[in-house]
Design a protein around this motif. Structure first.
Motif, PDB file in Angstrom:
ATOM      1  N   TRP A   8       0.862  -1.183   0.000  1.00  0.00           N
ATOM      2  CA  TRP A   8       0.000   0.000   0.000  1.00  0.00           C
ATOM      3  C   TRP A   8       0.893   1.225   0.000  1.00  0.00           C
ATOM      4  O   TRP A   8       1.850   1.295   0.764  1.00  0.00           O
ATOM      5  N   GLN A   9       0.595   2.166  -0.879  1.00  0.00           N
ATOM      6  CA  GLN A   9       1.397   3.391  -0.914  1.00  0.00           C
ATOM      7  C   GLN A   9       0.495   4.604  -0.840  1.00  0.00           C
ATOM      8  O   GLN A   9      -0.655   4.574  -1.285  1.00  0.00           O
ATOM      9  N   ARG A  10       1.077   5.669  -0.260  1.00  0.00           N
ATOM     10  CA  ARG A  10       0.305   6.903  -0.108  1.00  0.00           C
ATOM     11  C   ARG A  10       1.241   8.086   0.012  1.00  0.00           C
ATOM     12  O   ARG A  10       2.436   7.958   0.283  1.00  0.00           O
ATOM     13  N   LEU A  11       0.657   9.262  -0.191  1.00  0.00           N
ATOM     14  CA  LEU A  11       1.364  10.529  -0.060  1.00  0.00           C
ATOM     15  C   LEU A  11       1.695  10.778   1.404  1.00  0.00           C
ATOM     16  O   LEU A  11       0.847  10.596   2.278  1.00  0.00           O
ATOM     17  N   VAL A  12       2.937  11.183   1.652  1.00  0.00           N
ATOM     18  CA  VAL A  12       3.324  11.674   2.967  1.00  0.00           C
ATOM     19  C   VAL A  12       4.048  12.990   2.724  1.00  0.00           C
ATOM     20  O   VAL A  12       5.051  13.035   2.011  1.00  0.00           O
ATOM     21  N   THR A  13       3.515  14.080   3.295  1.00  0.00           N
ATOM     22  CA  THR A  13       4.095  15.397   3.085  1.00  0.00           C
ATOM     23  C   THR A  13       5.398  15.539   3.855  1.00  0.00           C
ATOM     24  O   THR A  13       5.736  14.697   4.699  1.00  0.00           O
ATOM     25  N   GLU A  17       2.508  14.390   7.140  1.00  0.00           N
ATOM     26  CA  GLU A  17       1.055  14.266   7.087  1.00  0.00           C
ATOM     27  C   GLU A  17       0.626  13.498   5.844  1.00  0.00           C
ATOM     28  O   GLU A  17       1.332  13.444   4.850  1.00  0.00           O
ATOM     29  N   THR A  18      -0.559  12.918   5.930  1.00  0.00           N
ATOM     30  CA  THR A  18      -1.186  12.280   4.780  1.00  0.00           C
ATOM     31  C   THR A  18      -2.636  12.730   4.757  1.00  0.00           C
ATOM     32  O   THR A  18      -3.111  13.367   5.697  1.00  0.00           O
ATOM     33  N   CYS A  19      -3.339  12.422   3.693  1.00  0.00           N
ATOM     34  CA  CYS A  19      -4.734  12.859   3.614  1.00  0.00           C
ATOM     35  C   CYS A  19      -5.631  11.935   4.443  1.00  0.00           C
ATOM     36  O   CYS A  19      -5.244  10.830   4.811  1.00  0.00           O
ATOM     37  N   GLU A  20      -6.834  12.408   4.690  1.00  0.00           N
ATOM     38  CA  GLU A  20      -7.772  11.650   5.519  1.00  0.00           C
ATOM     39  C   GLU A  20      -8.145  10.317   4.885  1.00  0.00           C
ATOM     40  O   GLU A  20      -8.218   9.296   5.557  1.00  0.00           O
ATOM     41  N   ASP A  81     -12.370  -6.297 -10.323  1.00  0.00           N
ATOM     42  CA  ASP A  81     -12.974  -5.829 -11.563  1.00  0.00           C
ATOM     43  C   ASP A  81     -13.564  -4.434 -11.353  1.00  0.00           C
ATOM     44  O   ASP A  81     -14.715  -4.154 -11.716  1.00  0.00           O
ATOM     45  N   ALA A  82     -12.756  -3.586 -10.734  1.00  0.00           N
ATOM     46  CA  ALA A  82     -13.135  -2.210 -10.431  1.00  0.00           C
ATOM     47  C   ALA A  82     -12.268  -1.272 -11.265  1.00  0.00           C
ATOM     48  O   ALA A  82     -11.412  -1.727 -12.036  1.00  0.00           O
ATOM     49  N   LYS A  83     -12.469   0.011 -11.106  1.00  0.00           N
ATOM     50  CA  LYS A  83     -11.683   1.012 -11.826  1.00  0.00           C
ATOM     51  C   LYS A  83     -11.163   2.055 -10.845  1.00  0.00           C
ATOM     52  O   LYS A  83     -11.825   2.374  -9.855  1.00  0.00           O
ATOM     53  N   ALA A  84      -9.994   2.579 -11.148  1.00  0.00           N
ATOM     54  CA  ALA A  84      -9.459   3.693 -10.380  1.00  0.00           C
ATOM     55  C   ALA A  84     -10.142   4.965 -10.866  1.00  0.00           C
ATOM     56  O   ALA A  84     -10.374   5.131 -12.063  1.00  0.00           O
ATOM     57  N   GLY A  85     -10.467   5.820  -9.929  1.00  0.00           N
ATOM     58  CA  GLY A  85     -11.053   7.116 -10.251  1.00  0.00           C
ATOM     59  C   GLY A  85     -10.293   8.201  -9.517  1.00  0.00           C
ATOM     60  O   GLY A  85      -9.197   7.962  -9.004  1.00  0.00           O
ATOM     61  N   GLU A  86     -10.883   9.357  -9.437  1.00  0.00           N
ATOM     62  CA  GLU A  86     -10.244  10.459  -8.719  1.00  0.00           C
ATOM     63  C   GLU A  86     -11.284  11.468  -8.293  1.00  0.00           C
ATOM     64  O   GLU A  86     -12.346  11.588  -8.901  1.00  0.00           O
ATOM     65  N   SER A  87     -10.964  12.185  -7.229  1.00  0.00           N
ATOM     66  CA  SER A  87     -11.813  13.278  -6.766  1.00  0.00           C
ATOM     67  C   SER A  87     -10.976  14.212  -5.912  1.00  0.00           C
ATOM     68  O   SER A  87      -9.902  13.842  -5.436  1.00  0.00           O
ATOM     69  N   GLN A  88     -11.505  15.422  -5.744  1.00  0.00           N
ATOM     70  CA  GLN A  88     -10.825  16.413  -4.909  1.00  0.00           C
ATOM     71  C   GLN A  88     -10.725  15.876  -3.492  1.00  0.00           C
ATOM     72  O   GLN A  88     -11.639  15.229  -3.003  1.00  0.00           O
ATOM     73  N   CYS A  89      -9.597  16.141  -2.846  1.00  0.00           N
ATOM     74  CA  CYS A  89      -9.384  15.552  -1.524  1.00  0.00           C
ATOM     75  C   CYS A  89      -9.275  16.625  -0.447  1.00  0.00           C
ATOM     76  O   CYS A  89     -10.262  17.166  -0.014  1.00  0.00           O
ATOM     77  N   CYS A  90      -8.044  16.942  -0.030  1.00  0.00           N
ATOM     78  CA  CYS A  90      -7.877  17.824   1.120  1.00  0.00           C
ATOM     79  C   CYS A  90      -6.604  18.656   0.979  1.00  0.00           C
ATOM     80  O   CYS A  90      -5.918  18.580  -0.036  1.00  0.00           O
ATOM     81  N   ALA A  91      -6.256  19.367   2.017  1.00  0.00           N
ATOM     82  CA  ALA A  91      -5.094  20.255   1.991  1.00  0.00           C
ATOM     83  C   ALA A  91      -3.792  19.506   1.730  1.00  0.00           C
ATOM     84  O   ALA A  91      -2.916  20.005   1.028  1.00  0.00           O
ATOM     85  N   ALA A  92      -3.640  18.315   2.265  1.00  0.00           N
ATOM     86  CA  ALA A  92      -2.407  17.552   2.066  1.00  0.00           C
ATOM     87  C   ALA A  92      -2.182  17.264   0.585  1.00  0.00           C
ATOM     88  O   ALA A  92      -1.049  17.229   0.112  1.00  0.00           O
ATOM     89  N   CYS A  93      -3.265  17.087  -0.163  1.00  0.00           N
ATOM     90  CA  CYS A  93      -3.173  16.771  -1.589  1.00  0.00           C
ATOM     91  C   CYS A  93      -3.088  18.012  -2.462  1.00  0.00           C
ATOM     92  O   CYS A  93      -2.888  17.900  -3.674  1.00  0.00           O
TER      93      CYS A  93
END
Length: 128
Positions: A8-13, A17-20, A81-93
């Motif tokens: 699992w990978q994610r943004l770390v500022t 910090e990371t997003c919610e 059998d899903a798809k990746a999407g995107e949406s606006q997140c938070c200040a960290a992003c």
């Protein structure tokens, strides 16, 4: 014991910090891995979770890579059998959209435990 790798990978500022949604996915992931350990041990399978961080610069170049999960070297969305999407997140992003998961008509910002379990059990079945 056979190993079921889960990454699992994610943004770390720079501030650590990371997003919610990434934070919530992490909590769901930890619970799912504990359940998998109990359920897969009798079958001789050990789930091994590895977390990776994405820097702010990496995130700006590829925001779709944050909050991404691989199970058995295959993306979570492939198992479901899903798809990746995107949406606006938070200040960290910042201004970038953060990764979501679209399954049927539902869009998940944080990945729920039951979807992680479903994908992991499919991957574990391939090890048997």
């Amino acid at each position: 014991m056979k190993v079921l790798p889960i990454v699992w990978q994610r943004l770390v500022t720079a501030d650590g910090e990371t997003c919610e949604r990434c934070g919530n996915t992490y909590l769901e992931m930890v619970h799912a891995v504990e359940i998998l350990r109990q359920e897969l041990h009798p079958l001789g399978i050990e789930p091994v979770l590895r977390t990776k961080t994405i820097s702010e610069n990496e995130f700006k170049a590829h925001p779709e890579e944050s909050n991404r999960i691989w199970i058995g070297n295959k993306a979570l969305e492939e198992w479901l059998d899903a798809k990746a999407g995107e949406s606006q997140c938070c200040a960290a992003c910042g201004d970038a959209n953060c990764r979501t998961l679209q399954l049927d008509a539902v869009e998940y910002e944080a990945i729920p435990q039951q979807l992680i379990l479903k994908a992991a059990l499919k991957a574990a079945a391939m090890l048997l």
